[in-house]
Design an enzyme around this catalytic site. Structure first.
Site, PDB file in Angstrom:
ATOM      1  N   LYS A 111       0.818  -1.216   0.000  1.00 24.18           N
ATOM      2  CA  LYS A 111       0.000   0.000   0.000  1.00 24.18           C
ATOM      3  C   LYS A 111       0.853   1.268   0.000  1.00 24.18           C
ATOM      4  O   LYS A 111       0.565   2.231  -0.709  1.00 24.18           O
ATOM      5  CB  LYS A 111      -0.910  -0.039   1.225  1.00 24.18           C
ATOM      6  CG  LYS A 111      -1.939   1.054   1.304  1.00 24.18           C
ATOM      7  CD  LYS A 111      -2.815   0.834   2.523  1.00 24.18           C
ATOM      8  CE  LYS A 111      -1.925   0.656   3.735  1.00 24.18           C
ATOM      9  NZ  LYS A 111      -2.532   0.889   5.011  1.00 24.18           N
ATOM     10  N   ARG A 139     -10.648   1.638   9.224  1.00 27.03           N
ATOM     11  CA  ARG A 139     -10.078   0.332   9.479  1.00 27.03           C
ATOM     12  C   ARG A 139     -11.151  -0.648   9.947  1.00 27.03           C
ATOM     13  O   ARG A 139     -11.019  -1.855   9.776  1.00 27.03           O
ATOM     14  CB  ARG A 139      -8.996   0.452  10.545  1.00 27.03           C
ATOM     15  CG  ARG A 139      -8.035  -0.697  10.452  1.00 27.03           C
ATOM     16  CD  ARG A 139      -7.055  -0.750  11.555  1.00 27.03           C
ATOM     17  NE  ARG A 139      -6.753  -2.159  11.754  1.00 27.03           N
ATOM     18  CZ  ARG A 139      -5.544  -2.660  11.741  1.00 27.03           C
ATOM     19  NH1 ARG A 139      -4.509  -1.888  11.612  1.00 27.03           N
ATOM     20  NH2 ARG A 139      -5.363  -3.940  11.903  1.00 27.03           N
TER      21      ARG A 139
END
Ligand SMILES: [Zn+2]
Length: 222
Positions: A14, A87
Site C-alpha cells: 500500500k 479500518r
C-alpha cells in the site's frame, strides 16, 4: 480522477502504491497517524490532548480522529488517498457522514482493496530488511528492492537488520486480525458499489497498472 480509500493487509504494498500515485498524479496522501503527529507537532490544544493520551498508552478516540480528518478533507485541493482509515466498519460509517457533509459524492470515491495471499504476505514481510543507520528499506526476495550486496546497505555499507515484529508467528496474527477486522468494511463498500479488488500477489508494476485502469475507467472485468 477519483479519490481513493486504500484497504490493504500488511505487506500488500500500500505504501509503495500510494507513493507512485502521489508522484505521478499529484494525490494528497492522508494517513491518520500523520495527522495525529502533525497536530502534536503544532503544539495546539488538541495536540497536547492527543500527546497526553498517547503517552499514557491510550488510543486516540474516534471523535478526535474524525474532527481532524474532516478538517483536513475540507481544506484539501485536488484528490486524496486515505490510508489506514477506515479500518473498521464503524469508521466507514463515520467517513460516509463526513463525505456527505463535505459534498463528496459516491462517484468521486473508489475503495481499492489490495488482495494478498497469506503465503505471499508472509514471504514479503519476512524478507524486509532495514538499515539501522539511514533507515532505507530493502528486501531479500523482491528484485527491485534488493541491496546491491547481500545484507548490506548500498549507501552506508553496514549490515542490514530485520524488523523486530517481522517474525513469522506475529506476522500471521497481524495479518489474520486485519482480514477479520476489514471483512465487514469490504462488504460495506461492495454494497455501495464502489469496491475494486486488486490482486496484490502480482508485481508492484502490474498492481500499479491495474490501479491506473480503475482510475481511468479502463478496467475490463470491473
Ligand atoms: Zn544505510
Amino acid at each position: 480522477m477519483q479519490n481513493i480509500i486504500f484497504i490493504a493487509p500488511p505487506a500488500a504494498g500500500k505504501g509503495t502504491q500510494s507513493e507512485k500515485l502521489v508522484s505521478k498524479y499529484g494525490y494528497t496522501h492522508i494517513s491518520t497517524g500523520d495527522l495525529l503527529r502533525e497536530e502534536i507537532k503544532k503544539g495546539s490544544e488538541l495536540g497536547i490532548e492527543i500527546k497526553a493520551l498517547i503517552d499514557k498508552g491510550n488510543l486516540v478516540p474516534d471523535e478526535i480522529v474524525t474532527k481532524m480528518l474532516k478538517n483536513k478533507l475540507a481544506n484539501i485541493k485536488g484528490n486524496f488517498i486515505l490510508d489506514g482509515y477506515p479500518r473498521v466498519y464503524n469508521q466507514a460509517e463515520i467517513l460516509n457522514t463526513i463525505f456527505d457533509e463535505l459534498n463528496i459524492g459516491k462517484d468521486e470515491v473508489v475503495a481499492i482493496y489490495l488482495d494478498l495471499d497469506e503465503t505471499t504476505a508472509t514471504k514479503r514481510a519476512l524478507g524486509r530488511l532495514t538499515c539501522s543507520k539511514c533507515g532505507r528499506g530493502y528486501h531479500s526476495s523482491i528484485e527491485e528492492l534488493m541491496p546491491k550486496n547481500e545484507f548490506t546497505c548500498d549507501v552506508c555499507n553496514i549490515e542490514l537488520t530485520k524488523r523486530e515484529d517481522d517474525n513469522e508467528e506475529t506476522f500471521k496474527i497481524r495479518f489474520n486480525t486485519y482480514l477479520k477486522e476489514t471483512a465487514p468494511l469490504l462488504e460495506y463498500y461492495k454494497e455501495k458499489g464502489i469496491l475494486e479488488i486488486v490482486d496484490s500477489n502480482k508485481s508492484t508494476k502490474e498492481v500499479f497498472e491495474t490501479i491506473e485502469q480503475i482510475l481511468t475507467g479502463d478496467r475490463l472485468n470491473g
